[in-house]
Write an enzyme that holds these catalytic residues in place. Structure first.
Site, PDB file in Angstrom:
ATOM      1  N   ARG A   1       0.858  -1.098   0.226  1.00  0.00           N
ATOM      2  CA  ARG A   1       0.060   0.141  -0.083  1.00  0.00           C
ATOM      3  C   ARG A   1       0.788   1.256   0.073  1.00  0.00           C
ATOM      4  NH1 ARG A   1      -3.082  -3.356  -1.111  1.00  0.00           N
ATOM      5  NH2 ARG A   1      -5.196  -3.641  -0.449  1.00  0.00           N
TER       6      ARG A   1
ATOM      7  N   SER B   1     -11.161  -0.974   2.591  1.00  0.00           N
ATOM      8  CA  SER B   1     -10.563  -0.967   3.832  1.00  0.00           C
ATOM      9  C   SER B   1     -10.079   0.560   4.151  1.00  0.00           C
ATOM     10  CB  SER B   1      -9.103  -1.676   3.682  1.00  0.00           C
ATOM     11  OG  SER B   1      -9.295  -2.998   3.069  1.00  0.00           O
TER      12      SER B   1
ATOM     13  N   GLU C   1      -5.576   3.933   5.264  1.00  0.00           N
ATOM     14  CA  GLU C   1      -5.376   3.950   3.847  1.00  0.00           C
ATOM     15  C   GLU C   1      -5.948   4.932   3.099  1.00  0.00           C
ATOM     16  OE1 GLU C   1      -5.893  -0.247   1.884  1.00  0.00           O
ATOM     17  OE2 GLU C   1      -7.151   1.212   0.469  1.00  0.00           O
TER      18      GLU C   1
HETATM   19  P1  FAD Z   1      -9.157   8.329  -6.267  1.00  0.00           P
HETATM   20  O1  FAD Z   1      -9.730   8.000  -4.951  1.00  0.00           O
HETATM   21  O2  FAD Z   1      -9.693   9.155  -7.103  1.00  0.00           O
HETATM   22  O3  FAD Z   1      -7.746   8.861  -5.914  1.00  0.00           O
HETATM   23  C1  FAD Z   1      -6.936   8.359  -4.918  1.00  0.00           C
HETATM   24  C2  FAD Z   1      -5.700   9.473  -4.642  1.00  0.00           C
HETATM   25  O4  FAD Z   1      -4.758   9.395  -5.904  1.00  0.00           O
HETATM   26  C3  FAD Z   1      -6.158  10.883  -4.464  1.00  0.00           C
HETATM   27  O5  FAD Z   1      -5.110  11.538  -3.526  1.00  0.00           O
HETATM   28  C4  FAD Z   1      -5.932  11.382  -5.777  1.00  0.00           C
HETATM   29  O6  FAD Z   1      -5.610  12.809  -5.820  1.00  0.00           O
HETATM   30  C5  FAD Z   1      -4.863  10.867  -6.303  1.00  0.00           C
HETATM   31  N1  FAD Z   1      -4.995  10.546  -7.861  1.00  0.00           N
HETATM   32  C6  FAD Z   1      -6.066  10.027  -8.635  1.00  0.00           C
HETATM   33  N2  FAD Z   1      -5.561  10.123  -9.875  1.00  0.00           N
HETATM   34  C7  FAD Z   1      -4.383  10.506 -10.145  1.00  0.00           C
HETATM   35  C8  FAD Z   1      -3.640  10.819 -11.074  1.00  0.00           C
HETATM   36  N3  FAD Z   1      -3.932  10.551 -12.309  1.00  0.00           N
HETATM   37  N4  FAD Z   1      -2.382  11.509 -10.942  1.00  0.00           N
HETATM   38  C9  FAD Z   1      -2.224  11.758  -9.607  1.00  0.00           C
HETATM   39  N5  FAD Z   1      -2.799  11.617  -8.638  1.00  0.00           N
HETATM   40  C10 FAD Z   1      -4.068  11.025  -8.884  1.00  0.00           C
HETATM   41  N6  FAD Z   1      -7.820  -1.007  -3.123  1.00  0.00           N
HETATM   42  C11 FAD Z   1      -6.783  -2.111  -2.846  1.00  0.00           C
HETATM   43  O7  FAD Z   1      -5.674  -1.965  -3.178  1.00  0.00           O
HETATM   44  N7  FAD Z   1      -7.535  -3.377  -2.990  1.00  0.00           N
HETATM   45  C12 FAD Z   1      -8.984  -3.590  -2.912  1.00  0.00           C
HETATM   46  O8  FAD Z   1      -8.899  -4.818  -2.869  1.00  0.00           O
HETATM   47  C13 FAD Z   1      -9.762  -2.441  -2.788  1.00  0.00           C
HETATM   48  N8  FAD Z   1     -10.846  -2.834  -2.709  1.00  0.00           N
HETATM   49  C14 FAD Z   1     -11.876  -1.800  -2.804  1.00  0.00           C
HETATM   50  C15 FAD Z   1     -13.182  -2.133  -2.464  1.00  0.00           C
HETATM   51  C16 FAD Z   1     -14.102  -1.138  -2.589  1.00  0.00           C
HETATM   52  C17 FAD Z   1     -15.509  -1.273  -2.257  1.00  0.00           C
HETATM   53  C18 FAD Z   1     -13.519   0.273  -2.459  1.00  0.00           C
HETATM   54  C19 FAD Z   1     -14.746   1.329  -2.657  1.00  0.00           C
HETATM   55  C20 FAD Z   1     -12.257   0.551  -2.507  1.00  0.00           C
HETATM   56  C21 FAD Z   1     -11.382  -0.435  -2.511  1.00  0.00           C
HETATM   57  N9  FAD Z   1     -10.089  -0.177  -2.679  1.00  0.00           N
HETATM   58  C22 FAD Z   1      -8.850  -1.274  -2.871  1.00  0.00           C
HETATM   59  C23 FAD Z   1      -9.438   1.225  -2.799  1.00  0.00           C
HETATM   60  C24 FAD Z   1      -9.397   1.824  -4.269  1.00  0.00           C
HETATM   61  O9  FAD Z   1     -10.311   1.242  -4.967  1.00  0.00           O
HETATM   62  C25 FAD Z   1      -7.911   2.011  -4.678  1.00  0.00           C
HETATM   63  O10 FAD Z   1      -7.153   2.670  -3.901  1.00  0.00           O
HETATM   64  C26 FAD Z   1      -8.099   2.701  -6.218  1.00  0.00           C
HETATM   65  O11 FAD Z   1      -6.836   2.495  -6.741  1.00  0.00           O
HETATM   66  C27 FAD Z   1      -8.277   4.272  -6.161  1.00  0.00           C
HETATM   67  O12 FAD Z   1      -8.451   4.631  -7.500  1.00  0.00           O
HETATM   68  P2  FAD Z   1      -9.545   5.971  -7.663  1.00  0.00           P
HETATM   69  O13 FAD Z   1      -9.266   6.098  -9.175  1.00  0.00           O
HETATM   70  O14 FAD Z   1     -10.957   5.865  -7.158  1.00  0.00           O
HETATM   71  O15 FAD Z   1      -8.606   6.846  -6.945  1.00  0.00           O
HETATM   72  N1  EPU Z   2     -11.297 -10.429   9.738  1.00  0.00           N
HETATM   73  C1  EPU Z   2     -12.033 -10.819  10.803  1.00  0.00           C
HETATM   74  N2  EPU Z   2     -12.898  -9.881  11.046  1.00  0.00           N
HETATM   75  C2  EPU Z   2     -13.382  -8.822  10.160  1.00  0.00           C
HETATM   76  C3  EPU Z   2     -12.692  -8.636   8.977  1.00  0.00           C
HETATM   77  C4  EPU Z   2     -11.700  -9.612   8.616  1.00  0.00           C
HETATM   78  O1  EPU Z   2     -11.698 -11.688  11.604  1.00  0.00           O
HETATM   79  O2  EPU Z   2     -14.268  -8.092  10.412  1.00  0.00           O
HETATM   80  C5  EPU Z   2     -10.288 -11.713   9.339  1.00  0.00           C
HETATM   81  C6  EPU Z   2     -10.632 -12.378   8.308  1.00  0.00           C
HETATM   82  O3  EPU Z   2     -11.465 -13.541   8.762  1.00  0.00           O
HETATM   83  C7  EPU Z   2      -9.308 -13.014   7.643  1.00  0.00           C
HETATM   84  C8  EPU Z   2      -8.568 -11.723   7.950  1.00  0.00           C
HETATM   85  O4  EPU Z   2      -9.090 -10.801   8.909  1.00  0.00           O
HETATM   86  O5  EPU Z   2      -8.755 -14.027   8.277  1.00  0.00           O
HETATM   87  C9  EPU Z   2      -8.390 -10.837   6.734  1.00  0.00           C
HETATM   88  O6  EPU Z   2      -9.637 -10.361   6.353  1.00  0.00           O
HETATM   89  P1  EPU Z   2      -9.582 -10.259   4.481  1.00  0.00           P
HETATM   90  O7  EPU Z   2      -9.265 -11.434   3.880  1.00  0.00           O
HETATM   91  O8  EPU Z   2     -11.096 -10.166   4.365  1.00  0.00           O
HETATM   92  O9  EPU Z   2      -8.814  -9.095   4.000  1.00  0.00           O
HETATM   93  P2  EPU Z   2      -8.347  -7.885   4.694  1.00  0.00           P
HETATM   94  O10 EPU Z   2      -6.935  -8.049   5.206  1.00  0.00           O
HETATM   95  O11 EPU Z   2      -9.115  -7.239   5.708  1.00  0.00           O
HETATM   96  C10 EPU Z   2      -6.931  -7.134   2.436  1.00  0.00           C
HETATM   97  C11 EPU Z   2      -7.005  -5.683   1.906  1.00  0.00           C
HETATM   98  C12 EPU Z   2      -8.213  -5.622   0.836  1.00  0.00           C
HETATM   99  C13 EPU Z   2      -8.070  -6.811  -0.260  1.00  0.00           C
HETATM  100  C14 EPU Z   2      -8.195  -8.067   0.798  1.00  0.00           C
HETATM  101  C15 EPU Z   2      -8.259  -9.120  -0.316  1.00  0.00           C
HETATM  102  C16 EPU Z   2      -5.885  -4.227   3.116  1.00  0.00           C
HETATM  103  C17 EPU Z   2      -5.956  -2.948   3.998  1.00  0.00           C
HETATM  104  N3  EPU Z   2      -7.002  -4.726   2.537  1.00  0.00           N
HETATM  105  O12 EPU Z   2      -8.322  -6.972   3.415  1.00  0.00           O
HETATM  106  O13 EPU Z   2      -8.295  -4.558   0.124  1.00  0.00           O
HETATM  107  O14 EPU Z   2      -9.401  -6.990  -1.037  1.00  0.00           O
HETATM  108  O15 EPU Z   2      -7.041  -8.058   1.510  1.00  0.00           O
HETATM  109  O16 EPU Z   2      -7.035  -9.708  -0.516  1.00  0.00           O
HETATM  110  O17 EPU Z   2      -4.832  -4.685   2.902  1.00  0.00           O
HETATM  111  C18 EPU Z   2      -8.737  -2.071   0.102  1.00  0.00           C
HETATM  112  O18 EPU Z   2      -7.434  -1.868   0.057  1.00  0.00           O
HETATM  113  O19 EPU Z   2      -9.719  -1.213   0.295  1.00  0.00           O
HETATM  114  C19 EPU Z   2      -9.099  -3.350   0.409  1.00  0.00           C
HETATM  115  C20 EPU Z   2     -10.424  -3.617   0.161  1.00  0.00           C
END
Ligand code: FAD
Ligand code: EPU
Length: 345
Positions: free
Chosen positions: A161, A232, A328
């Site tokens: 991250r 997250s 994050e």
């Molecule tokens: P934005 O929110 O629009 O921007 C994020 C930051 O980047 C801001 O500071 C913005 O100013 C800057 N920025 C945006 N575009 C540019 C550009 N072109 N040049 C310079 N700066 C820029 N993240 C994970 O890593 N793994 C996951 O599994 C994951 N799951 C998610 C699930 C959900 C339901 C949600 C809502 C979010 C999740 N995220 C996850 C977080 C998010 O999707 C990522 O961080 C994604 O890359 C953000 O993209 P965005 O275009 O929406 O960024």
């Molecule tokens: N867990 C609990 N209780 C909860 C949530 C999680 O006990 O309420 C336990 C789960 O059972 C599991 C562990 O915690 O054993 C990890 O949970 P999970 O697999 O859901 O993944 P996470 O670590 O919570 C991360 C990323 C996610 C990504 C998933 C899948 C971060 C901060 N988050 O979540 O990314 O999708 O792994 O790989 O690293 C994001 O960054 O926005 C995001 C959604």
């Protein structure tokens, strides 16, 4: 150009605030032109992709610049497909696009919201894969000097991250305009996480992994269209082995992942869950009841309300486990990004 525009549809937390201006760039030339214009008016500028990793604490007094520079070109050699992708492409659509063309590698990263240009910023990751494994380079446009440069994956300094772009997050003087990806022709499925471990390593297809990831994510994570959220809210804490082992002696069931450098990553969701905070509510801000790491807006939550809930969660976790979680999500105030830890302290 529109004035005093609602940002609610432009951020997945659905925080109801305004921006003074919202403009859209479809080309690099347009991006530069809009940047110059906002500078002339002496207004701060915020680049935004899909708004899925931001929390607006209040209305934004400047220009929100939506980066919609699109386009995908593909080159191939014996070993890999090389994709050059415009920053404004939608990440999940790119995953589908590559799979449809028989170029596997992105399937574990399905359904991550947002734009391709934002993916390198926090080195997006899920289900055992991080962008850094696939990224070849990132093209940026220095807005002040109007110079374009290519940053190699090594120079991006990717880690969990994190990247060089997060380090420079408070200075918005560059725009990511394209990302280069390398998808190897010798595909190796990654089945180390969650339900993916149930799939058969020898017969599994990229499409099956894609489907399994989509199903798990749909079951676990709230859909922003139903309840505002930014995924997250906090990062998983990565601790020195000694500190982690002390905690694991008391809580042997705590999920933990050994890191290549010997440190140990704990699950922030588990820590929050063990503080019994699932469903905890402050106004319209709620700790999600299926995934405690996700904070949701169940209606009219303000940015301050979400931040207050995050502050409470952070303090409870510190009280019980002596671990201070780091957000994050990026916090945006009226003049631009602010230090999220500072806001929550
Ligand atoms: P934005 O929110 O629009 O921007 C994020 C930051 O980047 C801001 O500071 C913005 O100013 C800057 N920025 C945006 N575009 C540019 C550009 N072109 N040049 C310079 N700066 C820029 N993240 C994970 O890593 N793994 C996951 O599994 C994951 N799951 C998610 C699930 C959900 C339901 C949600 C809502 C979010 C999740 N995220 C996850 C977080 C998010 O999707 C990522 O961080 C994604 O890359 C953000 O993209 P965005 O275009 O929406 O960024
Ligand atoms: N867990 C609990 N209780 C909860 C949530 C999680 O006990 O309420 C336990 C789960 O059972 C599991 C562990 O915690 O054993 C990890 O949970 P999970 O697999 O859901 O993944 P996470 O670590 O919570 C991360 C990323 C996610 C990504 C998933 C899948 C971060 C901060 N988050 O979540 O990314 O999708 O792994 O790989 O690293 C994001 O960054 O926005 C995001 C959604």
């Amino acid at each position: 150009m529109t004035h005093n525009v609602a940002l609610k549809p432009l951020n997945t937390f659905a925080i109801d605030v305004l921006a003074h201006h919202v403009v859209t760039a479809h080309t690099e030339a347009e991006l530069l032109m809009l940047w110059r214009q906002a500078n002339k008016e002496n207004r701060p500028i915020l680049l935004l992709g899909g708004g899925s990793n931001v929390l607006f604490l209040e209305s934004y007094s400047g220009t929100v610049l939506l980066n919609r520079v699109k386009g995908i070109t593909i080159n191939e050699d014996n070993e890999a497909w090389h994709l050059h992708v415009g920053a404004g492409e939608i990440w999940h659509e790119l995953v589908i696009y590559s799979l449809k063309r028989q170029m596997p590698g992105l399937e574990n990263l399905a359904l991550i919201p947002g734009c391709v240009g934002s993916a390198p910023i926090q080195n997006i990751g899920a289900y055992g894969v991080e962008l850094q494994q696939l990224c070849e380079y990132v093209d940026i446009l220095q807005l002040k000097t109007e110079k374009k440069s290519r940053i190699s994956a090594t120079e991006c300094q990717f880690s969990y991250r994190k990247s060089i772009f997060v380090k420079h997050h408070l200075r918005h003087d560059y725009a990511i305009v394209a990302v280069g990806l390398r998808l190897r022709k010798t595909w190796k499925p990654v089945l180390s996480h969650g339900d993916l471990t149930k799939l058969d390593l020898h017969s599994v297809t990229p499409r099956q992994i894609f489907d399994a990831v989509c199903t798990t994510r749909r079951n676990k994570l709230p859909d922003p269209a139903m309840a505002g959220n930014a995924g997250s809210f906090f990062k998983n804490p990565v601790l020195k082995a000694k500190t982690a082992n002390q905690l694991l002696t008391h809580y042997p069931d705590a999920p933990h992942y050994l890191q290549p450098d010997g440190r140990v990553k704990l699950a922030a969701g588990w820590l929050i869950d063990h503080c019994k905070l699932k469903g905890y509510q402050l106004g319209d801000a709620v700790v999600h009841d299926k995934q405690a790491l996700v904070l949701i807006n169940i209606g009219q939550a303000t940015g301050d309300e979400i931040a207050a809930l995050a502050r409470y969660v952070r303090r409870q976790v510190a009280k019980k486990f002596a671990i201070w979680l780091e957000p994050e999500v990026r916090f945006i105030a009226s003049q631009g990004e602010v230090d999220a830890i500072g806001v929550l302290s």
